[in-house]
Design a protein around this motif. Structure first.
Motif, short mmCIF file in Angstrom:
data_model
loop_
_atom_site.label_atom_id
_atom_site.label_comp_id
_atom_site.label_asym_id
_atom_site.label_seq_id
_atom_site.Cartn_x
_atom_site.Cartn_y
_atom_site.Cartn_z
N PHE A 54 54.37 59.55 11.37
CA PHE A 54 53.07 58.92 11.21
C PHE A 54 53.20 57.44 10.84
CE2 PHE A 54 52.28 63.40 10.60
CZ PHE A 54 51.12 63.60 11.34
N ALA A 55 52.13 56.71 11.15
CA ALA A 55 51.98 55.28 10.79
C ALA A 55 53.17 54.47 11.30
CB ALA A 55 51.74 55.15 9.30
N TRP A 56 53.79 53.62 10.43
CA TRP A 56 54.83 52.74 10.96
C TRP A 56 56.11 53.47 11.33
CZ3 TRP A 56 58.89 53.01 7.65
CH2 TRP A 56 58.65 53.05 6.27
N ALA B 244 56.90 66.29 4.49
CA ALA B 244 56.18 67.56 4.33
C ALA B 244 56.80 68.60 5.26
CB ALA B 244 54.70 67.39 4.64
N PHE C 12 54.05 68.99 0.75
CA PHE C 12 55.01 68.00 0.26
C PHE C 12 56.31 68.64 -0.18
CE2 PHE C 12 51.52 65.00 -0.81
CZ PHE C 12 52.08 63.90 -0.19
N PHE D 185 56.54 60.37 6.77
CA PHE D 185 55.47 59.37 6.76
C PHE D 185 55.60 58.43 5.57
CE2 PHE D 185 53.97 63.67 5.55
CZ PHE D 185 53.86 63.51 4.19
N PRO E 133 53.96 56.19 2.29
CA PRO E 133 52.94 56.55 1.28
C PRO E 133 51.53 56.39 1.85
CG PRO E 133 54.61 55.14 0.32
CD PRO E 133 54.89 55.18 1.79
N PHE E 134 50.60 57.19 1.33
CA PHE E 134 49.23 57.21 1.85
C PHE E 134 48.46 55.96 1.42
CE2 PHE E 134 49.80 62.01 1.07
CZ PHE E 134 50.54 62.13 2.23
N THR E 135 47.57 55.52 2.30
CA THR E 135 46.75 54.33 2.00
C THR E 135 45.30 54.53 2.42
OG1 THR E 135 47.42 53.35 4.12
CG2 THR E 135 48.69 52.71 2.19
N GLY E 136 44.79 55.76 2.25
CA GLY E 136 43.40 56.02 2.63
C GLY E 136 42.43 55.66 1.51
#
Lengths: 148, 85
Positions: free
Chosen positions: B8-10, B58, B63, B79, B81-84
């Motif tokens: 996910f993401a970067w 995960a 996790f 992934f 760390p989350f940034t929502g």
């Protein structure tokens, strides 16, 4: 029963709060909005990626925690995904209780934990063509840990 | 053991795809060992896993830490760390 929704579409804050008002004495809410600027640059779009399945599970677990920690009659988490323009709503966290303290505290808890414990990632697109993944903030970790 | 790996993401951007099916050797039993093995798959993987300390994992959407066992996993996700919110 908490309402948990992960969706591309916008949401109607008034309608969501009205649902929570039923049988409550206090409803508190937080609405997150896409800012027009970041790092001194103008933003074209904020794109939210997520992990389908795990996101819903994580958000439900956060809502369940809030229901256990405070005497809430109900709570709501709505989080948008996909490409959002500046000014667009990103997230709604809201909690209902008999009195204001529980509703206000639970709302802060919901958004603090959503930021650190739900699998969302923000990606910024700027007017100058640059793009960047949003970096996690230590303030967000501190905000999370104040709830123990 | 054939398992689906999701990025996910970067991490997804650096590796170039969101998902892949891999078949690590039987000697790879933990998330930490799997991470090392994935990092050796290609220069893109090596680049993605370079910042290993910040990467979260995960197994089947739960996790886990680097010492978690991967036996029986259907889907393993990596992934940032989350940034929502």
């Amino acid at each position: 029963m908490p309402i948990i929704r992960i969706q591309a579409e916008d949401f109607d804050v008034g309608a969501e709060l009205a649902r929570l008002e039923v049988g409550a004495g206090a409803v508190a809410s937080f609405v997150g909005i896409v800012r027009a600027e970041a790092h001194g640059k103008r933003l074209t779009a904020l794109t939210l990626e997520h992990y389908p399945g795990m996101t819903e599970r994580a958000a439900s677990a956060i809502a369940d925690q809030a229901m256990m920690r405070w005497p809430l009659s109900d709570c709501t988490i709505i989080h948008r995904i996909g490409r959002l323009a500046p000014g667009a709503r990103i997230v709604l966290a809201a909690a209902a209780s008999a009195h204001r303290a529980a509703a206000l505290e639970a709302t802060a808890f919901l958004i603090d934990w959503l930021k650190t414990d739900a699998p969302f990632w923000k990606h910024e697109t700027f007017t100058n063509g640059e793009t960047a993944w949003v970096a996690p903030r230590t303030e967000d970790d501190q905000a999370r840990s104040r709830w123990g | 053991m054939i398992v689906t790996i999701r990025y996910f993401a970067w991490l997804r951007e650096r590796i170039g795809h969101a998902e892949e099916r891999v078949d690590p050797p039987a000697s790879i039993t933990t998330i930490g060992a799997l991470t090392d093995w994935l990092a050796d798959l290609s220069p893109a993987h090596a680049n993605a896993f370079a910042q290993r300390a910040v990467i979260k994992t995960a197994i089947d959407q739960q996790f886990v830490n680097a010492d978690a066992l991967i036996a029986g996993a259907h889907e393993i996700a990596f992934f940032p760390p989350f940034t929502g919110g």
